[in-house]
Write a protein that holds these residues in place. Structure first.
Motif, PDB file in Angstrom:
ATOM      1  N   GLU A  90      41.297 -12.161  96.126  1.00 24.62           N
ATOM      2  CA  GLU A  90      42.636 -13.139  95.188  1.00 24.62           C
ATOM      3  C   GLU A  90      42.760 -12.539  94.179  1.00 24.62           C
ATOM      4  OE1 GLU A  90      42.212 -17.301  95.086  1.00 24.62           O
ATOM      5  OE2 GLU A  90      42.696 -17.264  97.821  1.00 24.62           O
ATOM      6  N   ARG A  94      48.240 -13.440  85.111  1.00 29.67           N
ATOM      7  CA  ARG A  94      47.970 -14.000  84.528  1.00 29.67           C
ATOM      8  C   ARG A  94      49.507 -13.897  83.789  1.00 29.67           C
ATOM      9  NH1 ARG A  94      45.006 -18.519  85.337  1.00 29.67           N
ATOM     10  NH2 ARG A  94      43.821 -18.326  87.398  1.00 29.67           N
ATOM     11  N   SER A 100      43.479 -22.650  85.814  1.00 29.47           N
ATOM     12  CA  SER A 100      42.508 -22.597  85.712  1.00 29.47           C
ATOM     13  C   SER A 100      40.977 -21.778  84.768  1.00 29.47           C
ATOM     14  CB  SER A 100      41.239 -22.341  86.894  1.00 29.47           C
ATOM     15  OG  SER A 100      41.436 -21.007  87.181  1.00 29.47           O
ATOM     16  N   ASP A 175      52.099 -17.189  86.631  1.00 31.35           N
ATOM     17  CA  ASP A 175      51.010 -16.441  86.759  1.00 31.35           C
ATOM     18  C   ASP A 175      51.093 -16.160  89.044  1.00 31.35           C
ATOM     19  OD1 ASP A 175      49.905 -19.159  88.050  1.00 31.35           O
ATOM     20  OD2 ASP A 175      49.170 -19.169  86.399  1.00 31.35           O
ATOM     21  N   LYS A 177      48.647 -15.341  92.837  1.00 31.72           N
ATOM     22  CA  LYS A 177      48.216 -14.559  93.397  1.00 31.72           C
ATOM     23  C   LYS A 177      48.882 -13.823  94.341  1.00 31.72           C
ATOM     24  CE  LYS A 177      46.604 -17.060  96.927  1.00 31.72           C
ATOM     25  NZ  LYS A 177      46.742 -16.169  98.560  1.00 31.72           N
ATOM     26  N   SER A 197      51.671 -20.093  95.781  1.00 33.87           N
ATOM     27  CA  SER A 197      51.137 -19.324  95.255  1.00 33.87           C
ATOM     28  C   SER A 197      51.301 -18.721  93.915  1.00 33.87           C
ATOM     29  CB  SER A 197      50.717 -17.795  96.355  1.00 33.87           C
ATOM     30  OG  SER A 197      51.635 -16.943  96.180  1.00 33.87           O
ATOM     31  N   LYS A 265      40.369 -25.082  94.669  1.00 32.42           N
ATOM     32  CA  LYS A 265      42.135 -24.657  94.014  1.00 32.42           C
ATOM     33  C   LYS A 265      42.479 -24.974  95.828  1.00 32.42           C
ATOM     34  CE  LYS A 265      40.765 -19.613  93.525  1.00 32.42           C
ATOM     35  NZ  LYS A 265      40.971 -18.583  93.496  1.00 32.42           N
TER      36      LYS A 265
HETATM   37  P1  5GP Z   1      44.469 -21.107  88.650  1.00 31.27           P
HETATM   38  O1  5GP Z   1      43.176 -20.772  89.173  1.00 31.27           O
HETATM   39  O2  5GP Z   1      45.358 -21.509  87.997  1.00 31.27           O
HETATM   40  O3  5GP Z   1      44.118 -22.501  90.037  1.00 31.27           O
HETATM   41  O4  5GP Z   1      45.725 -19.999  89.870  1.00 31.27           O
HETATM   42  C1  5GP Z   1      46.299 -19.154  89.747  1.00 31.27           C
HETATM   43  C2  5GP Z   1      47.374 -19.003  90.398  1.00 31.27           C
HETATM   44  O5  5GP Z   1      47.268 -18.041  91.263  1.00 31.27           O
HETATM   45  C3  5GP Z   1      48.444 -19.882  91.124  1.00 31.27           C
HETATM   46  O6  5GP Z   1      49.629 -19.702  90.656  1.00 31.27           O
HETATM   47  C4  5GP Z   1      47.736 -20.255  91.957  1.00 31.27           C
HETATM   48  O7  5GP Z   1      48.597 -20.457  92.897  1.00 31.27           O
HETATM   49  C5  5GP Z   1      47.636 -19.235  92.649  1.00 31.27           C
HETATM   50  N1  5GP Z   1      46.175 -18.691  93.562  1.00 31.27           N
HETATM   51  C6  5GP Z   1      44.543 -19.297  92.745  1.00 31.27           C
HETATM   52  N2  5GP Z   1      43.857 -19.708  94.151  1.00 31.27           N
HETATM   53  C7  5GP Z   1      45.066 -19.106  95.053  1.00 31.27           C
HETATM   54  C8  5GP Z   1      44.728 -19.888  96.659  1.00 31.27           C
HETATM   55  O8  5GP Z   1      43.683 -19.839  96.887  1.00 31.27           O
HETATM   56  N3  5GP Z   1      45.948 -19.888  97.958  1.00 31.27           N
HETATM   57  C9  5GP Z   1      47.157 -19.778  96.793  1.00 31.27           C
HETATM   58  N4  5GP Z   1      47.910 -20.145  97.785  1.00 31.27           N
HETATM   59  N5  5GP Z   1      47.203 -19.353  95.629  1.00 31.27           N
HETATM   60  C10 5GP Z   1      46.245 -19.504  94.232  1.00 31.27           C
END
Ligand code: 5GP
Length: 266
Positions: A90, A94, A100, A175, A177, A197, A265
């Protein structure tokens, strides 16, 4: 093109074989999940919003020289894609500290990250998608050093293109993914790029325009997806049913969800 046997079911999409060699079909379902599936719902039209936005972004990226798996939309929820051998990474870019990295590191939410920060997680729900570094990626044989370099270059290029596109609509790309896959030696952008995402903030009001609305009960998520999809694709929105959410399982509250592992997540 005919839809054939189910190949894979994810939390919000299903992938099918087709009668065309090398072409798969991705169905964007109406399911939405957060916190490693700890919060789950089915929301009418959700699949079509994400499919429409993903198709729009993939087409724009292709026009700008980024190779993606997107071939065509078959209907509002079903997309024909190039069959790839997916790389279980993934790749998150950012531009502003949120989510996170604010929970896990001493960043203040809203701090601009210049240059953008790339974070790569191992796609494995059972391990809560742990963060990797370059050495781990190579040691685990997930990608070669040359592929990793290519993936990072592609990720930054996609970020520049989408940040610019969204800025014109008054939206900040905080940010997002990405997932990549191989066909032969070529690396393609796969999966989806949608409100599920990405983290999107309205430039004027700072309002969340993405899955954070669902994660943290910030409002009517389908009204938000409808509005933001129309804003991004410049197509008129759909009428939103007064009560869009059809709970599937008991949704955990944001407070309960926050108690889960900090890296959990969607
Ligand atoms: P964070 O690490 O802050 O939870 O996610 C960072 C960014 O990546 C966010 O925009 C979040 O929506 C996307 N993202 C992180 N992990 C996933 C995942 O497992 N599935 C999806 N759909 N988006 C993710």
């Amino acid at each position: 093109m005919k839809q054939k046997k189910l190949l894979y079911t994810g939390k919000a999409k299903s992938v099918y074989h087709t009668d065309v060699k090398g072409t798969l079909l991705v169905e964007f379902r109406d399911d939405i999940t957060a916190f490693d599936g700890g919060k789950k719902d089915t929301l009418k039209n959700k699949g079509s919003y994400n499919a429409g936005v993903s198709a729009f972004f993939f087409s724009y990226l292709e026009k700008n020289g980024v190779k993606t798996h997107f071939l065509e939309m078959l209907d509002e929820k079903r997309m024909a894609v190039r069959e790839l051998s997916m790389i279980p990474l993934e790749v998150i870019v950012r531009n502003i500290a949120a989510g996170s990295i604010v929970r896990n590191y001493p960043f203040k939410e809203g701090t601009p990250l210049k240059p953008p920060v790339i974070v790569i997680d191992y796609k494995d729900d059972s391990r809560h998608d742990p963060m990797l570094n370059d050495e781990l990626i190579v040691a685990l044989k997930l990608a070669t050093p040359a592929e990793l370099k290519k993936i990072k270059t592609l990720a930054l290029r996609v970020n520049t293109l989408l940040s610019g596109l969204l800025a014109k609509q008054g939206i900040t790309l905080v940010d997002f993914k990405m997932e990549f896959g191989r066909q032969g030696k070529t690396i393609y952008l796969g999966d989806e790029i949608s409100m599920d995402s990405m983290r999107l903030w309205d430039k004027k009001t700072g309002e969340s325009l993405d899955k954070d609305v669902y994660r943290f009960n910030k409002g009517d998520v389908m009204a938000t997806y409808n509005r933001v999809a129309a804003r991004i694709t410049k197509k008129p929105g759909k009428p939103v049913p007064a009560k869009a959410a059809v709970p599937k399982k008991t949704s955990k509250t944001a407070a309960a969800a926050k108690k889960r592992k900090s890296h959990a997540k969607a």
